[in-house]
Design a protein around this motif. Structure first.
Motif, short mmCIF file in Angstrom:
data_model
loop_
_atom_site.label_atom_id
_atom_site.label_comp_id
_atom_site.label_asym_id
_atom_site.label_seq_id
_atom_site.Cartn_x
_atom_site.Cartn_y
_atom_site.Cartn_z
N LYS A 24 -13.64 3.84 5.61
CA LYS A 24 -13.00 4.96 6.29
C LYS A 24 -11.52 5.07 5.92
O LYS A 24 -10.85 6.02 6.34
CB LYS A 24 -13.15 4.80 7.81
N TRP A 25 -11.04 4.10 5.17
CA TRP A 25 -9.64 4.15 4.71
C TRP A 25 -9.52 5.26 3.66
O TRP A 25 -10.51 5.62 3.01
CB TRP A 25 -9.25 2.83 4.05
N PRO A 26 -8.30 5.78 3.43
CA PRO A 26 -8.10 6.69 2.30
C PRO A 26 -8.54 5.99 1.01
O PRO A 26 -8.29 4.78 0.83
CB PRO A 26 -6.59 6.93 2.31
N LYS A 27 -9.20 6.71 0.13
CA LYS A 27 -9.80 6.09 -1.04
C LYS A 27 -8.80 5.31 -1.89
O LYS A 27 -9.09 4.20 -2.34
CB LYS A 27 -10.47 7.17 -1.91
N ASP A 28 -7.59 5.87 -2.10
CA ASP A 28 -6.62 5.18 -2.96
C ASP A 28 -6.14 3.87 -2.32
O ASP A 28 -5.92 2.88 -3.02
CB ASP A 28 -5.43 6.09 -3.26
N LEU A 41 0.81 -1.22 0.00
CA LEU A 41 0.00 0.00 0.00
C LEU A 41 0.84 1.27 0.00
O LEU A 41 0.32 2.37 -0.17
CB LEU A 41 -0.94 0.01 1.21
N GLY A 42 2.14 1.12 0.22
CA GLY A 42 3.02 2.28 0.22
C GLY A 42 2.90 3.15 1.44
O GLY A 42 2.99 4.38 1.37
N VAL A 43 2.65 2.49 2.60
CA VAL A 43 2.54 3.22 3.86
C VAL A 43 3.43 2.57 4.91
O VAL A 43 4.02 1.52 4.66
CB VAL A 43 1.07 3.24 4.38
N SER A 44 3.52 3.19 6.08
CA SER A 44 4.32 2.62 7.16
C SER A 44 3.57 1.45 7.81
O SER A 44 2.34 1.34 7.69
CB SER A 44 4.62 3.68 8.22
N ARG A 45 4.30 0.63 8.52
CA ARG A 45 3.69 -0.49 9.22
C ARG A 45 2.73 0.00 10.30
O ARG A 45 1.67 -0.58 10.51
CB ARG A 45 4.80 -1.35 9.83
N GLN A 46 3.09 1.07 10.96
CA GLN A 46 2.22 1.63 11.98
C GLN A 46 0.90 2.10 11.39
O GLN A 46 -0.16 1.96 11.99
CB GLN A 46 2.92 2.78 12.71
N MET A 47 0.98 2.64 10.17
CA MET A 47 -0.24 3.11 9.51
C MET A 47 -1.18 1.94 9.22
O MET A 47 -2.41 2.07 9.32
CB MET A 47 0.10 3.84 8.21
N ILE A 48 -0.61 0.78 8.89
CA ILE A 48 -1.43 -0.42 8.65
C ILE A 48 -2.21 -0.77 9.92
O ILE A 48 -3.40 -1.10 9.87
CB ILE A 48 -0.55 -1.60 8.21
N TYR A 49 -1.52 -0.72 11.05
CA TYR A 49 -2.20 -1.00 12.32
C TYR A 49 -3.33 0.01 12.54
O TYR A 49 -4.42 -0.36 13.03
CB TYR A 49 -1.21 -0.94 13.49
N ASN A 50 -3.09 1.26 12.19
CA ASN A 50 -4.12 2.29 12.35
C ASN A 50 -5.32 1.99 11.45
O ASN A 50 -6.47 2.11 11.87
CB ASN A 50 -3.56 3.67 12.01
N TYR A 51 -5.06 1.59 10.20
CA TYR A 51 -6.14 1.24 9.28
C TYR A 51 -6.97 0.09 9.82
O TYR A 51 -8.21 0.10 9.77
CB TYR A 51 -5.58 0.84 7.91
N LEU A 52 -6.29 -0.95 10.33
CA LEU A 52 -6.98 -2.16 10.76
C LEU A 52 -7.77 -1.95 12.05
O LEU A 52 -8.63 -2.78 12.39
CB LEU A 52 -5.96 -3.30 10.94
#
Length: 259
Positions: free
Chosen positions: A40-44, A22-33
């Motif tokens: 509610k995720w960013p559309k892209d 997804l081109g994001v940080s690992r911490q951001m993945i935890y935030n998404y999940l």
């Protein structure tokens, strides 16, 4: 979101690999999940995730049935994107120059999984798992059955089809059948404690015997090395005299055989 986490687990997609995809940080993945709705995720990022699963809406997640073909299709889609992102290559990629693309992908996937587990594990369990795995890989050339063991695990966990044989088909077939019987016996508790204890005792004795043989062999080689250097008048082995010393060691060992 529970179904999404289940799918990631069933497909063997680590948080590290998903973050890279997804081109994001690992911490951001935890935030998404942690969000209660994929919408509610960013559309892209949502579109990328849906494309990865081969669906058009989050509601279709519940309809996905994970089988071997589906796992392969998801892996192909993910790897295609990761390959495009890795064209420039990082430190690890540069160290893998010369390997086939599929081999580079495999090494990257292994490193990603190991990194994630080691980072998340607050105990020493993951360290020892990968330490033993390292020993397993080091031992592959000592026993062909180790390859069959790996294939059995891949089949038993649904990553490859049960009738896929890439090694010696006849031997692999026999090994898998015996191992399946053993695992069934283990899972069903079909052996008596006395038999299990006796079997483990034989296992320990066999390993201890191998260790003793290895130590004896090591001592024998060290003794021959010392004797060879003494007869040749050297105090150390270096690039200049290595061939001569090894030749003398072989000669000393042959004396023992003839005697």
């Amino acid at each position: 979101m529970d179904r999404l986490n289940e799918l990631l687990h069933e497909l063997g997609i680590s948080k590290v690999k998903l973050a890279k995809f997804l081109g994001v940080s690992r911490q951001m993945i935890y935030n998404y999940l942690e969000l209660d709705d994929i919408n509610k995720w960013p559309k892209d990022k949502k579109v990328l995730l849906l494309n990865l699963f081969g669906i058009k809406s989050p509601e279709e997640l519940e309809q996905i049935k994970v089988d071997t073909d589906y796992i392969l299709s998801v892996e192909n889609r993910m790897n295609n994107i990761l390959n495009e992102n890795d064209e420039s290559g990082g430190a690890t990629s540069k160290s893998l120059v010369g390997l086939k693309k599929r081999d580079q992908e495999l090494v990257h996937n292994i490193i990603d999984i190991m990194k994630e587990r080691l980072e998340d594990d607050k105990t020493d369990e993951s360290y020892y798992i990968f330490k033993y795995m390292y020993h397993f890989i080091q031992s592959l050339d000592t026993s062909k059955e180790l390859k069959y063991m790996l294939a059995y695990v891949s089949k038993a966990t649904g990553f490859i089809k049960p009738l896929e044989f890439v090694f010696d088909e006849e031997e692999q077939f026999v090994f898998e059948s015996i191992l399946f019987s053993g695992m069934t016996l283990y899972n069903n508790g079909g052996a008596s404690n006395a038999k299990i204890a006796e079997s483990h005792r034989r296992f320990v004795n066999q390993i201890e015997h191998k260790i003793e043989e290895k130590m004896s062999r090591t001592l024998e080689l060290n003794s021959a090395k010392v004797q060879a250097m003494r007869e040749l008048g050297y105090t150390e082995i270096n690039e200049a005299n290595a061939a001569e010393v090894f030749e003398k060691i072989a000669e000393i060992q042959s004396r023992k055989i003839t005697n």
